[in-house]
Structure formats: structure tokens, C-alpha cells
Design a protein around this motif. Structure first.
Motif, PDB file in Angstrom:
ATOM      1  N   ARG A  68       0.809  -1.215   0.000  1.00 29.09           N
ATOM      2  CA  ARG A  68       0.000   0.000   0.000  1.00 29.09           C
ATOM      3  C   ARG A  68       0.844   1.267   0.000  1.00 29.09           C
ATOM      4  O   ARG A  68       0.341   2.352  -0.297  1.00 29.09           O
ATOM      5  N   SER A  69       2.109   1.154   0.352  1.00 27.54           N
ATOM      6  CA  SER A  69       3.012   2.306   0.339  1.00 27.54           C
ATOM      7  C   SER A  69       4.270   1.987  -0.447  1.00 27.54           C
ATOM      8  O   SER A  69       5.359   2.385  -0.065  1.00 27.54           O
ATOM      9  N   GLY A  70       4.100   1.232  -1.535  1.00 26.62           N
ATOM     10  CA  GLY A  70       5.247   0.792  -2.318  1.00 26.62           C
ATOM     11  C   GLY A  70       6.064   1.928  -2.896  1.00 26.62           C
ATOM     12  O   GLY A  70       7.301   1.862  -2.931  1.00 26.62           O
ATOM     13  N   TRP A  71       5.389   2.973  -3.350  1.00 26.99           N
ATOM     14  CA  TRP A  71       6.129   4.087  -3.933  1.00 26.99           C
ATOM     15  C   TRP A  71       6.934   4.821  -2.868  1.00 26.99           C
ATOM     16  O   TRP A  71       8.057   5.278  -3.134  1.00 26.99           O
ATOM     17  N   GLY A  72       6.407   4.912  -1.673  1.00 30.01           N
ATOM     18  CA  GLY A  72       7.136   5.561  -0.593  1.00 30.01           C
ATOM     19  C   GLY A  72       8.404   4.806  -0.225  1.00 30.01           C
ATOM     20  O   GLY A  72       9.474   5.405  -0.049  1.00 30.01           O
ATOM     21  N   TRP A  73       8.312   3.477  -0.104  1.00 29.59           N
ATOM     22  CA  TRP A  73       9.496   2.671   0.186  1.00 29.59           C
ATOM     23  C   TRP A  73      10.539   2.810  -0.919  1.00 29.59           C
ATOM     24  O   TRP A  73      11.746   2.918  -0.642  1.00 29.59           O
ATOM     25  N   THR A  74      10.087   2.800  -2.156  1.00 30.23           N
ATOM     26  CA  THR A  74      11.020   2.921  -3.284  1.00 30.23           C
ATOM     27  C   THR A  74      11.716   4.276  -3.259  1.00 30.23           C
ATOM     28  O   THR A  74      12.940   4.363  -3.468  1.00 30.23           O
ATOM     29  N   CYS A  75      10.961   5.325  -3.003  1.00 30.84           N
ATOM     30  CA  CYS A  75      11.563   6.665  -2.970  1.00 30.84           C
ATOM     31  C   CYS A  75      12.553   6.806  -1.816  1.00 30.84           C
ATOM     32  O   CYS A  75      13.605   7.428  -1.975  1.00 30.84           O
ATOM     33  N   ILE A  76      12.224   6.228  -0.663  1.00 29.00           N
ATOM     34  CA  ILE A  76      13.101   6.366   0.503  1.00 29.00           C
ATOM     35  C   ILE A  76      14.456   5.718   0.238  1.00 29.00           C
ATOM     36  O   ILE A  76      15.513   6.346   0.394  1.00 29.00           O
ATOM     37  N   GLU A 169      -3.721  -1.351 -10.438  1.00 28.64           N
ATOM     38  CA  GLU A 169      -2.764  -0.350  -9.988  1.00 28.64           C
ATOM     39  C   GLU A 169      -1.629  -0.976  -9.186  1.00 28.64           C
ATOM     40  O   GLU A 169      -0.506  -0.453  -9.178  1.00 28.64           O
ATOM     41  N   ASP A 170      -1.900  -2.085  -8.502  1.00 22.65           N
ATOM     42  CA  ASP A 170      -0.847  -2.752  -7.734  1.00 22.65           C
ATOM     43  C   ASP A 170       0.232  -3.314  -8.661  1.00 22.65           C
ATOM     44  O   ASP A 170       1.430  -3.135  -8.414  1.00 22.65           O
ATOM     45  N   VAL A 171      -0.179  -4.000  -9.724  1.00 22.32           N
ATOM     46  CA  VAL A 171       0.793  -4.553 -10.672  1.00 22.32           C
ATOM     47  C   VAL A 171       1.507  -3.426 -11.410  1.00 22.32           C
ATOM     48  O   VAL A 171       2.724  -3.502 -11.665  1.00 22.32           O
ATOM     49  N   PHE A 172       0.792  -2.382 -11.753  1.00 22.34           N
ATOM     50  CA  PHE A 172       1.395  -1.207 -12.383  1.00 22.34           C
ATOM     51  C   PHE A 172       2.492  -0.624 -11.503  1.00 22.34           C
ATOM     52  O   PHE A 172       3.621  -0.367 -11.956  1.00 22.34           O
ATOM     53  N   LEU A 173       2.203  -0.449 -10.221  1.00 21.73           N
ATOM     54  CA  LEU A 173       3.180   0.121  -9.296  1.00 21.73           C
ATOM     55  C   LEU A 173       4.385  -0.793  -9.120  1.00 21.73           C
ATOM     56  O   LEU A 173       5.535  -0.333  -9.159  1.00 21.73           O
ATOM     57  N   LEU A 174       4.149  -2.089  -8.919  1.00 21.61           N
ATOM     58  CA  LEU A 174       5.257  -3.010  -8.679  1.00 21.61           C
ATOM     59  C   LEU A 174       6.168  -3.118  -9.896  1.00 21.61           C
ATOM     60  O   LEU A 174       7.396  -3.140  -9.760  1.00 21.61           O
TER      61      LEU A 174
END
Length: 288
Positions: A68-76, A169-174
């Protein structure tokens, strides 16, 4: 003291192996094909996995904590690695921010695509209310009654079902996060091969990026195996690859300018060499 030396040796060995793997031209050039194969054939894993597994529940802590916060972890982690690598080489804040801007652009596109997908689903979907239990059709599915004039948000809040044109959106994000991690972290291998120095914090951040990449691939496999929705997941993966190709295989290749942040590693890979022509050759080989 000897424990610290052993841990440092293990860290160097692990990061060198991972950097060599990600920096390999075959990995860089064909990773998107591997990711595409995972999205296309991943749902076939549902024939072998058990639906009683802990990963078959959306309430699993890995989904709640990371997906649910995949983009945040990636950015960090990826943002910290990109900034520390670029700043430790050039000591230039403007250059570091320019390299970080690639993540900002990708994040903006991700948010924009999610908004467009929500608008598309609202425009093409309809709200349905399930009748009382027992009123089922022959295949065991409950009868649904169309409720007009309901938005998706209102429909879901009322406990009804929304059926529309969906893109996962989950597969798109991953998929997008995996491709970004490979693109940005793969610079570390050529940098080390040129004799670049790296201390423990930089190597630890790089290792965290590698572990995050492995986690995203694992979660992607879990989604495809335990929650297979082939058309929507395939579209999500295709959209992620399309955004990556438009940025890293298109726009960023134009070179750094006021309107383009440039490719990963541009201005960084000539640490131990004197000519920018040699650097450009290294980057060209890194991409091709």
C-alpha cells in the motif's frame, strides 16, 4: 573488532556480487522481458499454490506494510542511494537534485496515471447490489441488481459491488518500481569497475535497494498467483513498462538540460578517468 571486519567483508562481497549482476548488460537489456514474462505467465501459478496459505489473504502484513506504500518505500531507499552516490562523487547539490528529479518525474506520472485510471473506471463502471442469499443463478453466483446514479466511492461505502473497466494499480506500481530500481541501482556496478570508492553507508543503501527489488518481485508473484485477474493485471504491467520505456528509453536519452534530467550515471561514471568521451562510451555500453 574482528566482528566488524567480518561484517564489513560480508557487506563488500554481497554488494559487489549484486552490483556485478545488476550492472551486467544482459540483465539491464533484458530485465523488462523477464518482468513481462512474469506478468504474462504468473497467473498460471494459481494452479499450484494453496488458497489456504497466509499469502492468500489481503490482510497479510506484507501487503499492508509494503504494497500500500510501495512508492514511498522505493523513494526512501532508491532516492537515498541516488543522492548519496551522486553527492559523494561530485559534492554538487544541483547535480544530485538533477538525478533525483528522475524519481520525481516518475512519481508524477504514476500519480497522474492512477488518477486517469480512476476516472476511466468511474466513467465505464456501474454499481450493483446483490440480492438476498438464496436468490442465485445456476452457477452459484448471486443475482445483481443495477443501481444507477451511484459513484464508485458511494457504491463501495454502501457495501455494494462496482463493476467497471479496471487496470491493476498494484501490478502497475510493482512493475514500475522494479524497473526503476534496476535502472538506477545498476549504475553502481560500472562505478565500482572504474575504481570508484564506496563506504559502508552507500553499500548498505545499495543492498537495501536490491532487497527491495527482490521483495517487489516476490509480492508481484504473490498477487499473480493468489489473486489472478489476468486482463487487468496484464494491462497494469503493460502500463508500467510503457512509462519506463517512455522515460528511460526515450526522454532521458536526450541528455541533461533544463527540461531533461539525463540518464542514470551521467556525470558520475568518469570518477577515475579524465575524458568525458570515455564516460559517454561507458554509459552507452551500459545502456546498449
Amino acid at each position: 573488532m574482528w566482528v566488524q571486519m567480518v561484517l564489513n567483508s560480508v557487506l563488500v562481497v554481497l554488494t559487489d556480487l549484486a552490483a556485478r549482476l545488476l550492472g551486467n548488460s544482459l540483465c539491464r537489456q533484458h530485465f523488462h522481458l523477464l518482468l513481462s514474462a512474469v506478468v504474462v505467465f504468473g497467473p498460471a501459478l494459481s494452479l499450484w499454490v494453496s488458497q489456504h496459505s497466509v499469502f492468500a489473504k489481503r490482510s497479510h502484513f506484507l501487503y499492508r506494510l509494503f504494497l500500500r506504500s510501495g512508492w514511498g518505500w522505493t523513494c526512501i531507499f532508491l532516492g537515498s542511494f541516488v543522492f548519496l552516490l551522486s553527492f559523494s562523487i561530485r559534492r554538487s547539490l544541483s547535480l544530485s537534485l538533477r538525478h533525483l528529479s528522475r524519481l520525481a518525474v516518475a512519481g508524477g506520472l504514476w500519480l497522474g496515471c492512477c488518477k486517469l485510471l480512476d476516472l476511466l473506471e468511474n466513467a465505464t463502471g456501474s454499481c450493483y447490489e446483490a440480492l438476498q442469499p438464496g436468490s442465485e443463478v445456476a452457477n452459484g453466483q448471486p443475482l445483481l441488481v443495477l443501481r444507477e446514479g451511484e459513484s464508485k466511492c458511494e457504491c463501495l461505502k454502501a457495501g455494494m459491488l462496482w463493476r467497471g473497466y479496471e487496470v491493476s494499480e498494484d501490478v502497475f506500481l510493482l512493475c514500475l518500481c522494479c524497473l526503476l530500481l534496476v535502472e538506477e541501482a545498476s549504475v553502481f556496478g560500472p562505478y565500482l569497475s572504474l575504481g570508484g570508492t564506496s563506504d559502508a553507508p552507500l553499500r548498505i543503501l545499495f543492498l537495501f535497494c536490491v532487497l527491495l527489488l527482490a521483495l517487489w518481485i516476490f509480492l508481484l508473484l504473490c498477487l499473480l498467483a493468489y489473486f489472478p485477474h489476468f486482463p487487468t493485471q496484464l494491462l497494469g504491467g503493460a502500463l508500467g513498462c510503457l512509462v519506463w520505456r517512455g522515460l528511460y528509453q526515450g526522454w532521458y536519452r536526450k541528455g541533461p538540460s533544463w527540461c531533461c534530467p539525463g540518464r542514470p550515471g551521467h556525470g558520475l561514471l568518469n570518477t577515475k578517468i579524465s575524458s568525458t568521451e570515455t564516460e559517454d562510451a561507458m554509459i552507452h555500453n551500459h545502456y546498449h
